[in-house]
Design a protein around this motif. Structure first.
Motif, PDB file in Angstrom:
ATOM      1  N   THR A  59       0.867  -1.171   0.000  1.00 54.41           N
ATOM      2  CA  THR A  59       0.000   0.000   0.000  1.00 54.41           C
ATOM      3  C   THR A  59       0.902   1.219   0.000  1.00 54.41           C
ATOM      4  OG1 THR A  59      -1.766  -1.138   1.198  1.00 54.41           O
ATOM      5  CG2 THR A  59      -1.791   1.263   1.241  1.00 54.41           C
ATOM      6  N   VAL A  60       0.908   1.963  -1.089  1.00 53.35           N
ATOM      7  CA  VAL A  60       1.830   3.079  -1.285  1.00 53.35           C
ATOM      8  C   VAL A  60       1.124   4.381  -0.919  1.00 53.35           C
ATOM      9  CG1 VAL A  60       3.275   4.304  -2.950  1.00 53.35           C
ATOM     10  CG2 VAL A  60       2.955   1.808  -3.161  1.00 53.35           C
ATOM     11  N   LEU A  61       1.742   5.160  -0.042  1.00 55.32           N
ATOM     12  CA  LEU A  61       1.196   6.474   0.318  1.00 55.32           C
ATOM     13  C   LEU A  61       1.720   7.475  -0.702  1.00 55.32           C
ATOM     14  CD1 LEU A  61       1.430   6.398   4.208  1.00 55.32           C
ATOM     15  CD2 LEU A  61      -0.278   5.406   2.673  1.00 55.32           C
ATOM     16  N   ARG A  62       0.942   7.678  -1.735  1.00 55.43           N
ATOM     17  CA  ARG A  62       1.405   8.360  -2.947  1.00 55.43           C
ATOM     18  C   ARG A  62       1.113   9.853  -2.917  1.00 55.43           C
ATOM     19  NH1 ARG A  62      -1.326   6.407  -8.451  1.00 55.43           N
ATOM     20  NH2 ARG A  62      -3.109   7.463  -7.462  1.00 55.43           N
ATOM     21  N   ASP A  96      13.902  11.483  -5.222  1.00 56.10           N
ATOM     22  CA  ASP A  96      14.859  10.478  -4.781  1.00 56.10           C
ATOM     23  C   ASP A  96      14.117   9.373  -4.044  1.00 56.10           C
ATOM     24  OD1 ASP A  96      16.906  11.946  -5.840  1.00 56.10           O
ATOM     25  OD2 ASP A  96      17.651  12.705  -3.927  1.00 56.10           O
ATOM     26  N   ALA A  97      14.581   8.145  -4.226  1.00 58.19           N
ATOM     27  CA  ALA A  97      13.884   6.967  -3.686  1.00 58.19           C
ATOM     28  C   ALA A  97      14.282   6.732  -2.237  1.00 58.19           C
ATOM     29  CB  ALA A  97      14.184   5.748  -4.541  1.00 58.19           C
ATOM     30  N   ALA A 129      15.115  21.840   3.818  1.00 54.11           N
ATOM     31  CA  ALA A 129      16.513  21.455   3.618  1.00 54.11           C
ATOM     32  C   ALA A 129      16.950  21.502   2.158  1.00 54.11           C
ATOM     33  CB  ALA A 129      16.735  20.046   4.159  1.00 54.11           C
ATOM     34  N   GLY A 130      16.002  21.695   1.236  1.00 52.05           N
ATOM     35  CA  GLY A 130      16.334  21.692  -0.184  1.00 52.05           C
ATOM     36  C   GLY A 130      16.641  20.319  -0.733  1.00 52.05           C
ATOM     37  N   LEU A 131      15.986  19.291  -0.165  1.00 58.07           N
ATOM     38  CA  LEU A 131      16.216  17.912  -0.586  1.00 58.07           C
ATOM     39  C   LEU A 131      15.112  17.448  -1.525  1.00 58.07           C
ATOM     40  CD1 LEU A 131      17.187  16.434   2.897  1.00 58.07           C
ATOM     41  CD2 LEU A 131      18.739  17.164   1.069  1.00 58.07           C
ATOM     42  N   ASN A 132      15.461  16.546  -2.429  1.00 55.36           N
ATOM     43  CA  ASN A 132      14.503  16.037  -3.421  1.00 55.36           C
ATOM     44  C   ASN A 132      13.875  14.736  -2.931  1.00 55.36           C
ATOM     45  OD1 ASN A 132      13.102  15.874  -5.910  1.00 55.36           O
ATOM     46  ND2 ASN A 132      14.674  14.530  -6.746  1.00 55.36           N
ATOM     47  N   CYS A 133      13.322  14.766  -1.725  1.00 53.61           N
ATOM     48  CA  CYS A 133      12.665  13.584  -1.179  1.00 53.61           C
ATOM     49  C   CYS A 133      11.438  14.044  -0.416  1.00 53.61           C
ATOM     50  CB  CYS A 133      13.629  12.771  -0.304  1.00 53.61           C
ATOM     51  SG  CYS A 133      14.283  13.661   1.125  1.00 53.61           S
ATOM     52  N   GLY A 134      10.891  13.194   0.443  1.00 47.19           N
ATOM     53  CA  GLY A 134       9.763  13.586   1.263  1.00 47.19           C
ATOM     54  C   GLY A 134       8.408  13.244   0.699  1.00 47.19           C
ATOM     55  N   LEU A 135       8.338  12.829  -0.557  1.00 40.97           N
ATOM     56  CA  LEU A 135       7.095  12.384  -1.181  1.00 40.97           C
ATOM     57  C   LEU A 135       7.388  11.200  -2.081  1.00 40.97           C
ATOM     58  CD1 LEU A 135       5.391  15.742  -2.311  1.00 40.97           C
ATOM     59  CD2 LEU A 135       4.755  14.327  -0.352  1.00 40.97           C
ATOM     60  N   ILE A 136       6.364  10.374  -2.287  1.00 43.45           N
ATOM     61  CA  ILE A 136       6.493   9.276  -3.248  1.00 43.45           C
ATOM     62  C   ILE A 136       5.800   9.704  -4.528  1.00 43.45           C
ATOM     63  CG2 ILE A 136       5.973   6.857  -3.733  1.00 43.45           C
ATOM     64  CD1 ILE A 136       6.041   6.306  -0.761  1.00 43.45           C
ATOM     65  N   ASP A 167       2.660  -4.800   3.014  1.00 42.65           N
ATOM     66  CA  ASP A 167       3.539  -3.722   3.455  1.00 42.65           C
ATOM     67  C   ASP A 167       2.901  -2.354   3.213  1.00 42.65           C
ATOM     68  OD1 ASP A 167       5.382  -5.641   4.130  1.00 42.65           O
ATOM     69  OD2 ASP A 167       6.632  -5.353   2.340  1.00 42.65           O
ATOM     70  N   ILE A 168       3.342  -1.389   3.967  1.00 40.03           N
ATOM     71  CA  ILE A 168       2.945   0.012   3.779  1.00 40.03           C
ATOM     72  C   ILE A 168       4.191   0.772   3.372  1.00 40.03           C
ATOM     73  CG2 ILE A 168       1.953   2.061   4.858  1.00 40.03           C
ATOM     74  CD1 ILE A 168       0.692   0.126   6.947  1.00 40.03           C
ATOM     75  N   VAL A 169       4.155   1.431   2.220  1.00 44.06           N
ATOM     76  CA  VAL A 169       5.321   2.120   1.681  1.00 44.06           C
ATOM     77  C   VAL A 169       5.121   3.628   1.852  1.00 44.06           C
ATOM     78  CG1 VAL A 169       6.857   2.382  -0.289  1.00 44.06           C
ATOM     79  CG2 VAL A 169       5.521   0.259  -0.011  1.00 44.06           C
ATOM     80  N   CYS A 170       5.978   4.235   2.655  1.00 46.09           N
ATOM     81  CA  CYS A 170       5.874   5.655   2.996  1.00 46.09           C
ATOM     82  C   CYS A 170       7.128   6.392   2.524  1.00 46.09           C
ATOM     83  CB  CYS A 170       5.794   5.842   4.513  1.00 46.09           C
ATOM     84  SG  CYS A 170       4.701   4.732   5.391  1.00 46.09           S
ATOM     85  N   PRO A 171       7.031   7.699   2.355  1.00 46.35           N
ATOM     86  CA  PRO A 171       8.268   8.466   2.194  1.00 46.35           C
ATOM     87  C   PRO A 171       9.046   8.448   3.494  1.00 46.35           C
ATOM     88  CG  PRO A 171       6.384   9.947   2.372  1.00 46.35           C
ATOM     89  CD  PRO A 171       5.825   8.556   2.303  1.00 46.35           C
ATOM     90  N   ALA A 172      10.349   8.379   3.399  1.00 45.98           N
ATOM     91  CA  ALA A 172      11.176   8.435   4.611  1.00 45.98           C
ATOM     92  C   ALA A 172      11.060   9.820   5.245  1.00 45.98           C
ATOM     93  CB  ALA A 172      12.626   8.115   4.277  1.00 45.98           C
TER      94      ALA A 172
END
Length: 343
Positions: free
Chosen positions: A8-11, A302-303, A290-297, A41-46
């Protein structure tokens, strides 16, 4: 060769739960495919922990009963005396253990206000060597520490003017954050005068401050558990969310475990905010600061993924997946942490 993470992806920005898989290629999310899967499984952004002081890792639970000033105020608060007296190898090992704990709990990055000048910056670099977690380090005390790190983390506008440090940080194109409104509201206006990239705490922000923050579009990092422990009050999270982007941090390791699960649960149960808002504070908002390319799926990010066991004794039977992640999940539910970055 692409890899897949199923469940289950939290998209996307709304964390919509979809059955399917995340396609990862060269460290980046190439696609989020809706498809039938047997995975529970539950797939979340880190997570991105938006405010930490992990040098305190050598002094966990020290100073019980002391005031905030007695605990952490520079230069003679208990924390600073302990840091000055500590052996560098002891400091580095303590920080490494905290970083490892955060990584195991699904934290991809933290925004670290780093004491100790240039030496302090070098210490956390050594502590993070070989780990997948990415500390965004803001040097403190000197502009040399700023140049050696990712930016400058100011203690507060009542401690110094910080005009020169702000200008040099701006010229260097780096991140400038400052504590404001933790003990009272006297340093919020002067902090705003510096036009910072973000503010930390804002426990005592009033309506005029909030309007100015909204007008200037300055994000906030809040640390509710820390503010409760130090007895300074609690940040007005609902009002802040109405005015600006709000990220979540755990603050001093001396006072709190650097667990984003604990911070999310506390925030969700204390305030009249939705689980999606809290998850966004713990992921996307911190990444943006922080200017990072993450935080969302979503495609192109970035993965950096957190995989929870949706069939654990704790999470099995959850009727609202996002609510369960925010209010119920913990480190024991973590099945995998994938912190890949694009080349």
């Amino acid at each position: 060769m692409p890899t897949h993470v199923e469940g289950t992806v939290l998209r996307g920005p709304d964390f919509d739960p979809v059955e399917g898989r995340v396609v990862v290629e060269d460290g980046r999310i190439a696609d989020v495919e809706e498809t039938t899967t047997d995975s529970t499984d539950i797939v979340c952004p880190a997570f991105v922990n938006a405010h930490t002081h992990i040098g305190d890792s050598i002094a966990k639970e020290a100073g019980g009963g002391l005031s905030l000033e007695e605990l952490v105020a520079p230069p003679d608060g208990l924390k600073h005396r302990l840091l000055r007296a500590a052996d560098p190898d002891e400091l580095i090992e303590g920080m490494r253990r905290s970083l490892s704990f955060m990584q195991a709990g699904g934290t991809a990055a933290c925004i670290e206000f780093r004491e100790g000048g240039v030496d302090g910056v070098r210490h956390i670099e050594r502590a993070a060597d070989g780990l997948a977690i990415d500390p965004v380090v803001l040097g403190r005390e000197t502009v040399e520490a700023m140049h050696a790190s990712d930016g400058f983390g100011a203690s507060g506008a009542n401690d110094a003017t910080f005009d020169a440090e702000r200008e040099e940080t701006r010229e260097a194109g780096k991140l400038f954050g400052i504590h404001a409104g933790e003990v009272d509201d006297s340093d919020i206006g002067p902090a705003l005068d510096l036009d910072p990239d973000f503010l930390v705490h804002l426990v005592h922000a009033d309506a005029d401050h909030l309007d100015r923050i909204a007008e200037m579009e300055i994000p906030a990092a809040v640390c509710p558990r820390s503010n409760l422990v130090t007895d300074v009050g609690l940040p007005p999270v609902e009002d802040l969310l109405d005015h600006t982007d709000v990220a979540l941090g755990t603050d001093n390791v001396m006072l709190n475990s650097p667990s984003m699960f604990r911070e999310m649960e506390f925030t969700a149960k204390l305030y009249d905010v939705t689980a999606r808002e809290v998850l966004g504070m713990a992921t996307r908002a911190g990444a943006d600061v922080a200017g990072l390319n993450c935080g969302l799926i979503e495609e192109g990010r970035d993965a950096k993924l957190l995989v929870l066991d949706g069939d654990s004794d704790n999470l099995a039977g959850a009727q609202d997946v996002v609510r369960a992640v925010v209010r119920r999940a913990g480190v024991s539910d973590v099945k995998d942490v994938a912190l890949e970055s694009a080349d």
